[in-house]
Design an enzyme around this catalytic site. Structure first.
Site, PDB file in Angstrom:
ATOM      1  N   HIS A 170       0.775  -1.118   0.028  1.00  0.00           N
ATOM      2  CA  HIS A 170      -0.017  -0.033  -0.275  1.00  0.00           C
ATOM      3  C   HIS A 170       0.855   1.123  -0.035  1.00  0.00           C
ATOM      4  CE1 HIS A 170      -0.402   0.958   4.585  1.00  0.00           C
ATOM      5  NE2 HIS A 170       0.741   0.647   4.227  1.00  0.00           N
TER       6      HIS A 170
ATOM      7  N   CYS B 228       5.476   6.892   4.294  1.00  0.00           N
ATOM      8  CA  CYS B 228       4.182   6.000   3.846  1.00  0.00           C
ATOM      9  C   CYS B 228       3.973   6.356   2.670  1.00  0.00           C
ATOM     10  CB  CYS B 228       3.133   6.296   4.954  1.00  0.00           C
ATOM     11  SG  CYS B 228       3.786   6.034   6.699  1.00  0.00           S
TER      12      CYS B 228
ATOM     13  N   HIS C  14       4.994   0.431  -0.270  1.00  0.00           N
ATOM     14  CA  HIS C  14       5.678  -0.622   0.743  1.00  0.00           C
ATOM     15  C   HIS C  14       4.778  -1.710   0.870  1.00  0.00           C
ATOM     16  CE1 HIS C  14       3.925   2.324   3.171  1.00  0.00           C
ATOM     17  NE2 HIS C  14       3.728   1.565   4.129  1.00  0.00           N
TER      18      HIS C  14
ATOM     19  N   HIS D 294       3.360  -4.703   3.978  1.00  0.00           N
ATOM     20  CA  HIS D 294       3.393  -5.401   5.285  1.00  0.00           C
ATOM     21  C   HIS D 294       2.845  -6.806   5.609  1.00  0.00           C
ATOM     22  CE1 HIS D 294       3.882  -1.239   7.192  1.00  0.00           C
ATOM     23  NE2 HIS D 294       2.772  -0.758   6.400  1.00  0.00           N
TER      24      HIS D 294
ATOM     25  N   HIS E  98      -1.526 -10.404  -1.070  1.00  0.00           N
ATOM     26  CA  HIS E  98      -0.680 -10.115  -2.460  1.00  0.00           C
ATOM     27  C   HIS E  98      -1.211  -9.263  -3.432  1.00  0.00           C
ATOM     28  CE1 HIS E  98       1.557 -13.563  -0.744  1.00  0.00           C
ATOM     29  NE2 HIS E  98       2.630 -13.128  -1.327  1.00  0.00           N
TER      30      HIS E  98
ATOM     31  N   GLU F  85      -0.278  -4.315  11.845  1.00  0.00           N
ATOM     32  CA  GLU F  85       0.617  -3.618  10.660  1.00  0.00           C
ATOM     33  C   GLU F  85       1.960  -4.303  11.085  1.00  0.00           C
ATOM     34  OE1 GLU F  85      -0.303   0.166   8.653  1.00  0.00           O
ATOM     35  OE2 GLU F  85       1.504   0.491   9.707  1.00  0.00           O
TER      36      GLU F  85
HETATM   37  N1  LIG Z   1      -2.849   5.256  12.765  1.00  0.00           N
HETATM   38  C1  LIG Z   1      -2.147   4.773  11.770  1.00  0.00           C
HETATM   39  N2  LIG Z   1      -0.777   5.155  11.497  1.00  0.00           N
HETATM   40  C2  LIG Z   1       0.054   4.873  10.592  1.00  0.00           C
HETATM   41  C3  LIG Z   1      -0.669   3.810   9.676  1.00  0.00           C
HETATM   42  C4  LIG Z   1      -2.013   3.305   9.798  1.00  0.00           C
HETATM   43  O1  LIG Z   1      -2.416   2.413   9.172  1.00  0.00           O
HETATM   44  N3  LIG Z   1      -2.699   3.755  10.893  1.00  0.00           N
HETATM   45  N4  LIG Z   1       0.159   3.378   8.665  1.00  0.00           N
HETATM   46  C5  LIG Z   1       1.451   3.832   8.616  1.00  0.00           C
HETATM   47  C6  LIG Z   1       2.170   3.203   7.408  1.00  0.00           C
HETATM   48  O2  LIG Z   1       1.566   1.775   6.923  1.00  0.00           O
HETATM   49  C7  LIG Z   1       3.752   2.928   7.674  1.00  0.00           C
HETATM   50  O3  LIG Z   1       4.208   1.798   6.722  1.00  0.00           O
HETATM   51  C8  LIG Z   1       4.067   2.460   8.947  1.00  0.00           C
HETATM   52  O4  LIG Z   1       4.563   3.206   9.797  1.00  0.00           O
HETATM   53  P1  LIG Z   1       5.562   3.001  10.628  1.00  0.00           P
HETATM   54  O5  LIG Z   1       4.710   2.692  11.807  1.00  0.00           O
HETATM   55  O6  LIG Z   1       6.422   4.107  11.082  1.00  0.00           O
HETATM   56  O7  LIG Z   1       6.178   1.782  10.600  1.00  0.00           O
HETATM   57  P2  LIG Z   1       7.775   1.245  10.717  1.00  0.00           P
HETATM   58  O8  LIG Z   1       7.590  -0.291  10.673  1.00  0.00           O
HETATM   59  O9  LIG Z   1       8.834   1.977   9.806  1.00  0.00           O
HETATM   60  O10 LIG Z   1       8.118   1.469  12.411  1.00  0.00           O
HETATM   61  P3  LIG Z   1       9.159   2.048  13.101  1.00  0.00           P
HETATM   62  O11 LIG Z   1       8.772   1.835  14.395  1.00  0.00           O
HETATM   63  O12 LIG Z   1       9.308   3.663  12.844  1.00  0.00           O
HETATM   64  O13 LIG Z   1      10.378   1.206  12.681  1.00  0.00           O
HETATM   65  C9  LIG Z   1       2.037   4.892   9.400  1.00  0.00           C
HETATM   66  N5  LIG Z   1       1.086   5.188  10.359  1.00  0.00           N
HETATM   67 ZN   LIG Z   2       2.372   1.073   5.531  1.00  0.00          ZN
END
Ligand SMILES: Nc1nc2c(c(=O)[nH]1)N=C([C@H](O)[C@H](O)COP(=O)(O)OP(=O)(O)OP(=O)(O)O)CN2
Ligand SMILES: [Zn+2]
EC number: 4.-.-.-
Length: 123
Positions: free
Chosen positions: A14, A23, A27, A29, A67, A112
């Site tokens: 997504h 984001c 990328h 998950h 997928h 996620e």
């Molecule tokens: N409330 C939400 N916040 C975020 C969502 C979501 O679905 N609901 N999604 C994202 C993104 O999908 C992003 O890919 C995830 O970001 P992040 O949490 O920063 O992911 P990381 O695995 O990189 O985590 P770190 O802890 O920074 O390593 C973002 N926010």
């Molecule tokens: Zn994401």
């Protein structure tokens, strides 16, 4: 009140705009999904709802997501594929398939990552 929980998962890609800079890039998950069904009465078999019925419906829903590039799916045509919206859409689809007058989908949680999840609670 009885509460059933069933877990499943799917992998997908997504992009999210307006959430965080990184984001916006394409990328993926491996989402873990936990659904919760609640109700008061057990059937003559002693169950609130057969786990098999829940799992079968969930498999169909996971096939729609697994997928895939979520932004391109019809179900996300009017909302971004955040974990919040993923949880709500799964709850709506599962509820339409399995809800009875005795047992209903109560919530869906979409993880996620190991440390971040969103839960939709059906009102
Ligand atoms: N409330 C939400 N916040 C975020 C969502 C979501 O679905 N609901 N999604 C994202 C993104 O999908 C992003 O890919 C995830 O970001 P992040 O949490 O920063 O992911 P990381 O695995 O990189 O985590 P770190 O802890 O920074 O390593 C973002 N926010
Ligand atoms: Zn994401």
């Amino acid at each position: 009140m009885y509460e059933l929980k069933v877990k499943t998962d799917f992998a997908a890609a997504h992009r999210l705009t307006l959430v965080g800079h990184k984001c916006e890039n394409l990328h993926g998950h491996n989402w873990k999904v936990e659904v919760c069904i609640k109700g008061d009465g057990l059937d003559e078999g002693g169950v609130l709802m057969d786990f098999g019925v829940i799992k079968k419906s969930l498999r169909g829903i996971m096939e729609e997501l697994d997928h895939k590039f979520l932004n391109e799916l019809d179900m996300f045509s009017d909302c971004p594929p955040s974990s919040e919206n993923i949880a709500r859409i799964i709850a709506d689809k599962l509820g339409a398939a399995v809800n009875t007058d005795k047992a209903r989908v109560y919530s869906v949680t979409a993880w996620e990552s190991d440390n971040a999840s969103a839960t939709y609670i059906v009102q």
